[in-house]
Enzyme design. Structure first.
Site, mmCIF file in Angstrom:
data_model
loop_
_atom_site.group_PDB
_atom_site.id
_atom_site.type_symbol
_atom_site.label_atom_id
_atom_site.label_comp_id
_atom_site.label_asym_id
_atom_site.label_seq_id
_atom_site.Cartn_x
_atom_site.Cartn_y
_atom_site.Cartn_z
ATOM 1 N N SER A 1 32.307 41.895 30.894
ATOM 2 C CA SER A 1 33.334 41.829 29.846
ATOM 3 C C SER A 1 32.961 42.864 28.792
ATOM 4 C CB SER A 1 33.312 40.436 29.209
ATOM 5 O OG SER A 1 33.987 40.443 27.972
ATOM 6 N N TYR B 1 28.178 33.804 25.080
ATOM 7 C CA TYR B 1 28.862 34.506 26.184
ATOM 8 C C TYR B 1 28.525 36.002 26.140
ATOM 9 C CZ TYR B 1 33.062 36.215 28.750
ATOM 10 O OH TYR B 1 33.951 36.840 29.610
ATOM 11 N N LYS C 1 26.738 37.956 29.177
ATOM 12 C CA LYS C 1 27.375 39.092 29.868
ATOM 13 C C LYS C 1 26.523 40.358 29.727
ATOM 14 C CE LYS C 1 31.241 37.381 31.635
ATOM 15 N NZ LYS C 1 31.441 37.279 33.092
HETATM 16 N N1 LIG Z 1 40.299 36.395 31.074
HETATM 17 C C1 LIG Z 1 39.762 37.280 30.270
HETATM 18 O O1 LIG Z 1 40.276 37.619 29.199
HETATM 19 C C2 LIG Z 1 38.471 37.941 30.665
HETATM 20 C C3 LIG Z 1 38.063 39.098 29.979
HETATM 21 C C4 LIG Z 1 36.874 39.705 30.335
HETATM 22 C C5 LIG Z 1 36.110 39.181 31.357
HETATM 23 N N2 LIG Z 1 36.527 38.052 32.001
HETATM 24 C C6 LIG Z 1 35.685 37.522 33.065
HETATM 25 O O2 LIG Z 1 36.466 37.461 34.251
HETATM 26 C C7 LIG Z 1 35.972 36.412 35.080
HETATM 27 C C8 LIG Z 1 37.113 35.526 35.534
HETATM 28 O O3 LIG Z 1 37.708 34.952 34.396
HETATM 29 P P1 LIG Z 1 39.136 34.219 34.439
HETATM 30 O O4 LIG Z 1 39.785 34.554 33.173
HETATM 31 O O5 LIG Z 1 39.830 34.450 35.718
HETATM 32 O O6 LIG Z 1 38.644 32.669 34.371
HETATM 33 P P2 LIG Z 1 39.376 31.313 34.776
HETATM 34 O O7 LIG Z 1 40.854 31.479 34.826
HETATM 35 O O8 LIG Z 1 38.811 30.266 33.881
HETATM 36 O O9 LIG Z 1 38.850 31.033 36.268
HETATM 37 C C9 LIG Z 1 37.507 30.724 36.472
HETATM 38 C C10 LIG Z 1 37.261 30.399 37.930
HETATM 39 O O10 LIG Z 1 35.864 30.120 38.105
HETATM 40 C C11 LIG Z 1 35.676 28.797 38.640
HETATM 41 N N3 LIG Z 1 34.423 28.308 38.052
HETATM 42 C C12 LIG Z 1 34.138 28.078 36.748
HETATM 43 N N4 LIG Z 1 32.852 27.691 36.610
HETATM 44 C C13 LIG Z 1 32.320 27.706 37.862
HETATM 45 C C14 LIG Z 1 31.029 27.428 38.374
HETATM 46 N N5 LIG Z 1 30.006 27.058 37.582
HETATM 47 N N6 LIG Z 1 30.828 27.561 39.711
HETATM 48 C C15 LIG Z 1 31.840 27.938 40.544
HETATM 49 N N7 LIG Z 1 33.079 28.222 40.109
HETATM 50 C C16 LIG Z 1 33.316 28.103 38.784
HETATM 51 C C17 LIG Z 1 36.957 28.048 38.264
HETATM 52 O O11 LIG Z 1 37.251 26.986 39.157
HETATM 53 P P3 LIG Z 1 36.692 25.475 38.845
HETATM 54 O O12 LIG Z 1 37.114 25.153 37.445
HETATM 55 O O13 LIG Z 1 37.317 24.608 39.885
HETATM 56 O O14 LIG Z 1 35.207 25.565 39.014
HETATM 57 C C18 LIG Z 1 37.989 29.168 38.427
HETATM 58 O O15 LIG Z 1 38.301 29.364 39.802
HETATM 59 C C19 LIG Z 1 34.893 35.695 34.246
HETATM 60 O O16 LIG Z 1 33.609 36.198 34.604
HETATM 61 C C20 LIG Z 1 35.200 36.105 32.836
HETATM 62 O O17 LIG Z 1 34.063 36.057 32.009
HETATM 63 C C21 LIG Z 1 37.685 37.419 31.701
#
Ligand SMILES: NC(=O)c1ccc[n+]([C@@H]2O[C@H](COP(=O)([O-])OP(=O)(O)OC[C@H]3O[C@@H](n4cnc5c(N)ncnc54)[C@H](OP(=O)(O)O)[C@@H]3O)[C@@H](O)[C@H]2O)c1
Length: 254
Positions: A147, A160, A164
């Site tokens: 991120s 966080y 990261k």
């Molecule tokens: N969205 C943003 O703005 C953003 C920006 C920069 C970086 N990111 C990064 O992008 C990545 C994906 O983010 P996202 O926004 O798609 O998140 P999200 O919508 O919250 O999805 C997270 C996924 O991870 C699973 N999960 C969470 N904790 C887990 C664990 N301990 N073990 C296995 N699975 C787990 C969740 O399923 P369950 O709940 O069923 O476990 C879900 O499938 C992350 O690394 C985040 O830090 C996101």
């Protein structure tokens, strides 16, 4: 030079946290490009929802409940992958959580531990299991989802940010250690992507407007904005790139 292609036919890919959001978009794109795809998450019902989306798109996917921060569950996950496919070519460490936390010095120790366990230790655990499988077939690709928070100390996101930043250093360390094994290790660092995880940022119009002002391209990202970079890092097009973090942020860190 070989053919310029993002084709992943014959490859086996694991996308952690692939049941929704960015992980699901990456997993579906890899399946469309021909890979056999495995996704994991903590909750069966979320994985079932993803299976539904895959099958509506005419795609199949293997799922397994696994918390990436728990060593025994990660071991079971990799045993299942080895049993089903006999190999792993691509690992996308996509799991990330606990974006909003109190100031670091005021946070409960348990919150620090959980955030580190999921974001950083989970990346270490899955990578180490993946490496032993990848070595058997002569190489592979590991892509960590970081991120821009890894490089900017954002208020209310401190733990966080630290986790990261650890993911980005882990990316560089593994890249150096594994280059001899033909395993490329890279990361992708997005800014705000519209998913459930980032809902606190985009569901409040005033806050969204403040965020958008910091992004030269004038909008937050959709999942598809990030998918292409991950596909590139998973493909043979990036074979001489390792230890790199590619920022996908509409210019906000420029
Ligand atoms: N969205 C943003 O703005 C953003 C920006 C920069 C970086 N990111 C990064 O992008 C990545 C994906 O983010 P996202 O926004 O798609 O998140 P999200 O919508 O919250 O999805 C997270 C996924 O991870 C699973 N999960 C969470 N904790 C887990 C664990 N301990 N073990 C296995 N699975 C787990 C969740 O399923 P369950 O709940 O069923 O476990 C879900 O499938 C992350 O690394 C985040 O830090 C996101």
């Amino acid at each position: 030079m070989g053919e310029i292609s993002l084709d992943l036919s014959g490859k086996v890919a694991l996308v952690t946290g692939g049941s929704r959001g960015l992980g699901k978009a990456i997993a579906m794109a890899m399946a469309i490009k021909g890979a056999d795809v495995v996704i994991c998450g903590r909750k069966q019902e979320n994985l079932d929802g993803a299976v539904e989306d895959f099958s509506q798109a005419g795609l199949s996917v293997m799922t397994q409940v696994a918390n990436v921060g728990k060593s025994d569950q990660v071991t079971d996950l990799f045993q299942a992958i080895e049993k089903r496919f006999g190999k792993l070519d691509i690992l996308v460490n996509n799991v990330g959580m606990n974006i909003l936390t109190p100031a670091v010095a005021e946070a409960e120790e348990s919150l620090w531990d959980k955030t580190m366990e999921t974001n950083l230790k989970g990346t270490y655990l899955t990578s180490s299991r993946a490496v032993s499988l990848m070595k058997k077939t002569g190489g592979g690709k590991i892509i960590n989802i970081s991120s821009i928070a890894a490089r900017r100390a954002a208020r209310g996101m401190g733990i966080y940010c630290v986790a990261k930043a650890g993911v980005e250093m882990l990316t560089r360390v593994l890249a150096v250690e594994l280059a001899k094994d033909h395993i490329n290790v890279n990361a992708v660092a997005p800014s705000v992507v519209k998913t459930r995880f980032s809902q606190p940022f985009w569901s409040n119009e005033d806050l969204l407007n403040e965020i958008v002002k910091t992004i030269p391209m004038g909008r937050i990202a959709e999942t598809d904005d990030v998918v292409g970079t991950v596909l590139f890092l998973a493909s043979s097009l990036s074979d001489f790139i390792t230890g790199e973090v590619i920022t996908v942020d509409g210019g906000s860190m420029a």
